[in-house]
Design an enzyme around this catalytic site. Structure first.
Site, PDB file in Angstrom:
ATOM      1  N   GLU A  18       0.843  -1.215   0.000  1.00  0.00           N
ATOM      2  CA  GLU A  18       0.000   0.000   0.000  1.00  0.00           C
ATOM      3  C   GLU A  18       0.873   1.258   0.000  1.00  0.00           C
ATOM      4  OE1 GLU A  18      -3.721  -0.109   1.992  1.00  0.00           O
ATOM      5  OE2 GLU A  18      -3.846  -2.285   1.851  1.00  0.00           O
TER       6      GLU A  18
HETATM    7  C1  FAD Z   1       2.920  -9.630   0.400  1.00  0.00           C
HETATM    8  C2  FAD Z   1       2.501  -8.559  -0.545  1.00  0.00           C
HETATM    9  C3  FAD Z   1       1.165  -8.268  -0.711  1.00  0.00           C
HETATM   10  C4  FAD Z   1       0.759  -7.301  -1.617  1.00  0.00           C
HETATM   11  N1  FAD Z   1      -0.574  -7.088  -1.837  1.00  0.00           N
HETATM   12  C5  FAD Z   1      -0.957  -6.291  -2.877  1.00  0.00           C
HETATM   13  C6  FAD Z   1      -2.332  -6.202  -3.258  1.00  0.00           C
HETATM   14  O1  FAD Z   1      -3.216  -6.812  -2.647  1.00  0.00           O
HETATM   15  N2  FAD Z   1      -2.654  -5.434  -4.323  1.00  0.00           N
HETATM   16  C7  FAD Z   1      -1.715  -4.749  -5.038  1.00  0.00           C
HETATM   17  O2  FAD Z   1      -2.086  -4.079  -6.003  1.00  0.00           O
HETATM   18  N3  FAD Z   1      -0.399  -4.804  -4.689  1.00  0.00           N
HETATM   19  C8  FAD Z   1      -0.011  -5.557  -3.635  1.00  0.00           C
HETATM   20  N4  FAD Z   1       1.314  -5.648  -3.293  1.00  0.00           N
HETATM   21  C9  FAD Z   1       2.307  -4.908  -4.074  1.00  0.00           C
HETATM   22  C10 FAD Z   1       2.946  -3.763  -3.316  1.00  0.00           C
HETATM   23  O3  FAD Z   1       2.016  -2.734  -3.134  1.00  0.00           O
HETATM   24  C11 FAD Z   1       4.185  -3.317  -4.088  1.00  0.00           C
HETATM   25  O4  FAD Z   1       5.152  -4.356  -3.927  1.00  0.00           O
HETATM   26  C12 FAD Z   1       4.722  -1.992  -3.615  1.00  0.00           C
HETATM   27  O5  FAD Z   1       3.863  -0.950  -3.961  1.00  0.00           O
HETATM   28  C13 FAD Z   1       6.120  -1.698  -4.207  1.00  0.00           C
HETATM   29  O6  FAD Z   1       6.150  -1.899  -5.581  1.00  0.00           O
HETATM   30  P1  FAD Z   1       7.317  -2.789  -6.221  1.00  0.00           P
HETATM   31  O7  FAD Z   1       7.370  -4.073  -5.483  1.00  0.00           O
HETATM   32  O8  FAD Z   1       7.095  -2.842  -7.688  1.00  0.00           O
HETATM   33  O9  FAD Z   1       8.639  -2.003  -5.894  1.00  0.00           O
HETATM   34  P2  FAD Z   1       9.307  -0.854  -6.799  1.00  0.00           P
HETATM   35  O10 FAD Z   1       8.271   0.125  -7.183  1.00  0.00           O
HETATM   36  O11 FAD Z   1      10.105  -1.501  -7.858  1.00  0.00           O
HETATM   37  O12 FAD Z   1      10.283  -0.179  -5.741  1.00  0.00           O
HETATM   38  C14 FAD Z   1      11.545  -0.735  -5.405  1.00  0.00           C
HETATM   39  C15 FAD Z   1      12.218   0.215  -4.408  1.00  0.00           C
HETATM   40  O13 FAD Z   1      12.421   1.499  -5.029  1.00  0.00           O
HETATM   41  C16 FAD Z   1      11.815   2.517  -4.242  1.00  0.00           C
HETATM   42  N5  FAD Z   1      11.319   3.562  -5.110  1.00  0.00           N
HETATM   43  C17 FAD Z   1      10.531   3.436  -6.212  1.00  0.00           C
HETATM   44  N6  FAD Z   1      10.265   4.658  -6.729  1.00  0.00           N
HETATM   45  C18 FAD Z   1      10.874   5.565  -5.940  1.00  0.00           C
HETATM   46  C19 FAD Z   1      10.981   6.991  -5.944  1.00  0.00           C
HETATM   47  N7  FAD Z   1      10.368   7.728  -6.863  1.00  0.00           N
HETATM   48  N8  FAD Z   1      11.719   7.586  -4.977  1.00  0.00           N
HETATM   49  C20 FAD Z   1      12.327   6.847  -4.029  1.00  0.00           C
HETATM   50  N9  FAD Z   1      12.273   5.500  -3.975  1.00  0.00           N
HETATM   51  C21 FAD Z   1      11.556   4.867  -4.894  1.00  0.00           C
HETATM   52  C22 FAD Z   1      10.704   1.812  -3.478  1.00  0.00           C
HETATM   53  O14 FAD Z   1      10.348   2.537  -2.312  1.00  0.00           O
HETATM   54  C23 FAD Z   1      11.376   0.479  -3.164  1.00  0.00           C
HETATM   55  O15 FAD Z   1      12.194   0.603  -2.050  1.00  0.00           O
HETATM   56  C24 FAD Z   1       1.738  -6.579  -2.344  1.00  0.00           C
HETATM   57  C25 FAD Z   1       3.099  -6.853  -2.153  1.00  0.00           C
HETATM   58  C26 FAD Z   1       3.483  -7.842  -1.300  1.00  0.00           C
HETATM   59  C27 FAD Z   1       4.961  -8.151  -1.167  1.00  0.00           C
END
Ligand code: FAD
Length: 380
Positions: free
Chosen positions: A363
């Site tokens: 989230e």
């Molecule tokens: C167990 C679990 C349950 C989940 N449940 C749901 C769900 O029900 N529905 C759903 O839609 N999603 C869900 N998610 C997804 C979750 O919301 C995302 O994993 C999360 O938003 C991060 O996206 P990402 O994994 O693609 O990381 P990325 O976006 O690739 O980010 C990687 C890193 O880069 C950082 N980063 C990215 N952009 C920036 C920026 N502009 N400035 C600084 N830092 C940055 C991030 O903070 C992070 O540390 C779930 C994830 C998990 C692991």
């Protein structure tokens, strides 16, 4: 300014505490180890109204406010964060989204069974290439007149297999960017909708997280939420409230670990006295207690802001940012206080430490919360 919760609120808190101890605690270690979904427990939570806490009773919900919802979330999360995330997604994302923005027909058909727990919902925004940058939606919903054709993949979906109703965000008009995105209600079993394998996770292992694959899934137009192009706004507004639920989950994880560590420190002896008598341990407990109290105030404040119709964009992001850090810090210290026992499963704190981490990721990661907060404070 009243910092106390009233008698009726205490009763809700106590009911959730009793439920967590009686129904969630037994088997919580086994469910974590086996990645077993808490099916029976979720059914019981539905019967108690925990799955539709804030939904209007005319749709079969409990009609309670956000503050009462977070009191419940905190208590469930002290014991079993896998169960509380199921509750949080169903309440804050799916039910709230449908009740606030859905049509009357959508509420009758989908919200009613979700509010009673007869069905479970999932919120599907993240994709392999669209996590923090949720505007980069690759899933498409092509407008075919009276229906959409949905294609693409969603990642990391909580309740991925246990749900029957999915709110899916998809791009309809790529030339309009995020203003061309829609939110569609998708039902399990629709032809072309496949569920990927369960993710093998670090924490909240009892919740089922899956990718979802859509291959030419036909979605009737009446399943679109809001006007054409409202989908991104829908997702952002829904997540703003969702963060309060996750902040409450983080608070509960922290408080659960603290309560166990405090009790343990008053029993375990080293150097001829209970370890709680050593200042190093006492001060750890003080820091944990103080941090948790500060997190609690932020979580309650965000809930109150929402209930009072105030802008809660910053307060919900601050509550999640802070409470999730407290959950991480507190659970690590709890493991330390338990010593070697903290490192094995039967004492629970290692599980809470593993569960805490996700509250800094889903989230909106902590970095994204800071972006949200900075936009709010610098706008003023
Ligand atoms: C167990 C679990 C349950 C989940 N449940 C749901 C769900 O029900 N529905 C759903 O839609 N999603 C869900 N998610 C997804 C979750 O919301 C995302 O994993 C999360 O938003 C991060 O996206 P990402 O994994 O693609 O990381 P990325 O976006 O690739 O980010 C990687 C890193 O880069 C950082 N980063 C990215 N952009 C920036 C920026 N502009 N400035 C600084 N830092 C940055 C991030 O903070 C992070 O540390 C779930 C994830 C998990 C692991």
């Amino acid at each position: 300014m009243d910092f106390q919760i009233n008698e009726e609120q205490k009763m809700i808190q106590q009911a959730a505490r009793d439920f967590a101890q009686i129904e969630l605690f037994p088997g919580v270690i086994e469910r974590d180890e086996q990645q077993a979904f808490p099916e029976e427990q979720v059914k019981k939570m539905g019967e108690l109204g925990f799955l539709g806490m804030m939904v209007d009773p005319k749709y079969g919900g409990r009609g309670l406010d956000t503050l009462r919802y977070v009191l419940m979330m905190e208590e469930l999360s002290k014991v079993d964060a896998s169960s509380s995330v199921i509750v949080s997604v169903n309440n804050s994302l799916v039910c709230w989204g449908l009740e606030t923005f859905g049509t009357e027909a959508q509420k009758e058909k989908y919200l009613r069974p979700l509010a009673s727990g007869a069905k479970i919902g999932a919120f599907c925004l993240s994709e392999p290439e669209a996590g923090s940058d949720a505007t980069s939606q690759k899933t498409t919903a092509i407008d075919k007149g009276d229906h959409y054709i949905l294609n693409g993949t969603k990642n990391w979906i909580t309740n991925g297999n246990s749900a029957s109703v999915y709110l899916v965000i998809a791009q309809t008009h790529p030339e309009k960017g995020y203003k061309g995105i829609n939110a569609l209600i998708v039902e399990k079993g629709m032809p072309g909708f496949e569920i990927g394998p369960k993710e093998n996770k670090l924490g909240i292992r009892g919740s089922d997280t899956h990718s979802l694959i859509f291959n030419d899934v036909k979605i009737p137009k009446e399943n679109r939420i809001g006007e054409d192009g409202f989908g991104f706004k829908f997702a952002m507004k829904t997540l703003t409230g969702g963060r309060i639920g996750i902040a409450a989950q983080a608070l509960g994880i922290a408080a659960g670990a603290y309560e166990m560590a405090k009790e343990y420190a008053q029993q375990r002896k080293a150097f001829g006295t209970e370890i709680a008598n050593h200042q190093a341990i006492r001060f750890k407990l003080v820091d944990m207690h103080t941090q948790i109290e500060a997190a609690r105030l932020l979580v309650y404040k965000a809930a109150k802001d929402k209930d009072e119709g105030k802008n809660y964009v910053a307060s919900s992001a601050m509550a999640k940012l802070f409470a999730s850090q407290v959950a991480m810090d507190t659970t690590i210290e709890a493991v330390q206080i338990f010593g070697g026992n903290g490192f094995v499963k039967e004492y629970h704190v290692e599980r809470l430490m593993r569960d805490a981490k996700i509250t800094q990721i889903y989230e909106g990661t902590s970095e994204i919360q800071k972006m949200v907060i900075s936009r709010e404070i610098l706008r003023k």
